[in-house]
Design a protein around this motif. Structure first.
Motif, PDB file in Angstrom:
ATOM      1  N   GLY A  31       0.641  -1.264   0.001  1.00  0.00           N
ATOM      2  CA  GLY A  31       0.085   0.153   0.182  1.00  0.00           C
ATOM      3  C   GLY A  31       0.644   1.299   0.015  1.00  0.00           C
ATOM      4  N   GLN A  32       1.920   1.143   0.856  1.00  0.00           N
ATOM      5  CA  GLN A  32       2.855   2.477   0.961  1.00  0.00           C
ATOM      6  C   GLN A  32       3.564   2.712  -0.422  1.00  0.00           C
ATOM      7  OE1 GLN A  32       4.318   1.272   4.939  1.00  0.00           O
ATOM      8  NE2 GLN A  32       4.426   3.842   4.772  1.00  0.00           N
ATOM      9  N   LEU A  33       4.126   1.479  -0.908  1.00  0.00           N
ATOM     10  CA  LEU A  33       4.837   1.476  -2.203  1.00  0.00           C
ATOM     11  C   LEU A  33       3.689   1.961  -3.455  1.00  0.00           C
ATOM     12  CD1 LEU A  33       7.282   0.850  -3.953  1.00  0.00           C
ATOM     13  CD2 LEU A  33       6.427  -1.545  -4.239  1.00  0.00           C
ATOM     14  N   ARG A  45      -5.024  -6.597  -3.290  1.00  0.00           N
ATOM     15  CA  ARG A  45      -4.399  -6.638  -1.920  1.00  0.00           C
ATOM     16  C   ARG A  45      -5.415  -5.876  -1.299  1.00  0.00           C
ATOM     17  NH1 ARG A  45       0.514  -6.422  -4.793  1.00  0.00           N
ATOM     18  NH2 ARG A  45       2.001  -8.212  -4.075  1.00  0.00           N
ATOM     19  N   ILE A  46      -6.204  -5.155  -1.607  1.00  0.00           N
ATOM     20  CA  ILE A  46      -7.043  -3.879  -0.934  1.00  0.00           C
ATOM     21  C   ILE A  46      -8.011  -4.588   0.210  1.00  0.00           C
ATOM     22  CG2 ILE A  46      -8.930  -3.918  -2.508  1.00  0.00           C
ATOM     23  CD1 ILE A  46      -7.407  -0.905  -0.599  1.00  0.00           C
ATOM     24  N   ALA A  81      -4.461   4.060   0.452  1.00  0.00           N
ATOM     25  CA  ALA A  81      -4.722   2.969  -0.483  1.00  0.00           C
ATOM     26  C   ALA A  81      -5.984   3.356  -1.098  1.00  0.00           C
ATOM     27  CB  ALA A  81      -4.470   1.877   0.172  1.00  0.00           C
ATOM     28  N   CYS A  82      -6.833   3.495  -0.547  1.00  0.00           N
ATOM     29  CA  CYS A  82      -8.260   3.836  -1.309  1.00  0.00           C
ATOM     30  C   CYS A  82      -8.181   5.018  -2.280  1.00  0.00           C
ATOM     31  CB  CYS A  82      -9.389   3.685  -0.281  1.00  0.00           C
ATOM     32  SG  CYS A  82      -9.753   2.229   0.615  1.00  0.00           S
ATOM     33  N   LEU A  83      -7.615   5.831  -1.517  1.00  0.00           N
ATOM     34  CA  LEU A  83      -7.602   7.329  -2.343  1.00  0.00           C
ATOM     35  C   LEU A  83      -6.770   7.106  -3.698  1.00  0.00           C
ATOM     36  CD1 LEU A  83      -7.311  10.235   0.251  1.00  0.00           C
ATOM     37  CD2 LEU A  83      -9.491   9.345  -0.995  1.00  0.00           C
TER      38      LEU A  83
END
Length: 283
Positions: free
Chosen positions: A166-168, A188-189, A204-206
């Protein structure tokens, strides 16, 4: 299990990681009722759990109130306690913009105690602090390494791998590699929602919504906002709900859907009014 403090702590951490927050609150209440009989290290463990719960609920004010008590671990703290303390404290410092201090806490802990999973989580927090300072490439390198290492460790590290992914993806999005970000997040969400801190889920969602929007996939972009709203509603995360609604207003306006934008705006106003009223009552 609840009669033995050590086992109760294990149960409480399981409740924290599984996001069973109501059960965790009950455990914390039961532990607090034993304060007079607890050793200093046991009382510190309760504080760590309270801090972890506050951060999982996006309540940085409650976590900040614990910071002075969390700053100095007891003399007999083991490696797990040191890493748990580093993760809670450094995450809080990162949200407050104290990036250098957050990284110093993580570095001191890494030199003192070895705990692979907690250490990798600390590196994710370090990467977030770097990204917030605009040092995107350095953050990207760290979370890519964490993701690859976690994936090699197998199923026990899947949550950490998803958090790093998510951070990547967030970093790749900032570098205009939007499709690469989408490919990382899409499979992966669901897991990321279940295992990551609210700020990571929000980003991640944004990012996923933005990537779909830029690719012209309007329905998928709005579905990501639906997902974020549902997640925020499930755990009472009003900041995340406000972010989702604000972006929804913008998206509807971009499509000329004034009526739908007004509906989302009214929801946002109601949320703001509720927070203002709650603040007045607390004052």
């Amino acid at each position: 299990m609840r009669r033995r403090f050590g086992l109760h702590v294990v149960l409480a951490y399981v409740q924290l990681y599984s996001r069973d927050f109501d059960a965790l609150r009950r455990s914390l209440d039961q532990m607090a009722a034993q304060q007079d009989t607890l050793q200093p290290s046991e009382r510190y463990t309760v504080l760590l759990l309270q801090g972890g719960l506050a951060l999982q609920l996006d309540n940085t004010d409650a976590a900040a109130a614990l910071l002075p008590q969390l700053w100095e671990p007891p003399a007999d703290a083991d490696g797990f306690v040191w890493h748990a303390r580093a993760n809670v404290v450094s995450w809080l410092l990162t949200t407050r913009g104290e990036y250098d201090l957050a990284r110093r806490v993580l570095e001191e802990t890494a030199a003192r105690a070895e705990a692979p999973r907690s250490g990798q989580l600390g590196r994710c927090i370090q990467a977030m602090s770097l990204a917030r300072e605009g040092r995107i490439m350095q953050a990207c390198r760290i979370v890519r390494e964490v993701m690859e290492e976690a994936e090699r460790f197998g199923a026990g590290y899947v949550g950490l791998a998803c958090m790093a992914a998510g951070q990547l993806a967030d970093a790749l999005y900032e570098l205009n590699e939007t499709e690469a970000a989408c490919q990382l997040l899409e499979p992966r969400i669901g897991v990321l929602e279940r295992v990551s801190l609210p700020e990571v889920v929000l980003r991640a969602c944004l990012v996923l919504s933005g990537a779909h929007w830029l690719a012209g996939r309007r329905a998928q972009a709005l579905a990501c906002l639906d997902r974020l709203e549902a997640y925020a509603g499930r755990y009472g995360l009003e900041r995340l709900l406000a972010e989702a609604l604000a972006l929804r207003v913008r998206r509807h306006l971009q499509q000329g859907e004034t009526e739908r934008a007004n509906v989302a705006l009214e929801r946002l106003r109601a949320l703001a009014a509720g927070n203002a009223a709650g603040g007045e009552q607390r004052a």
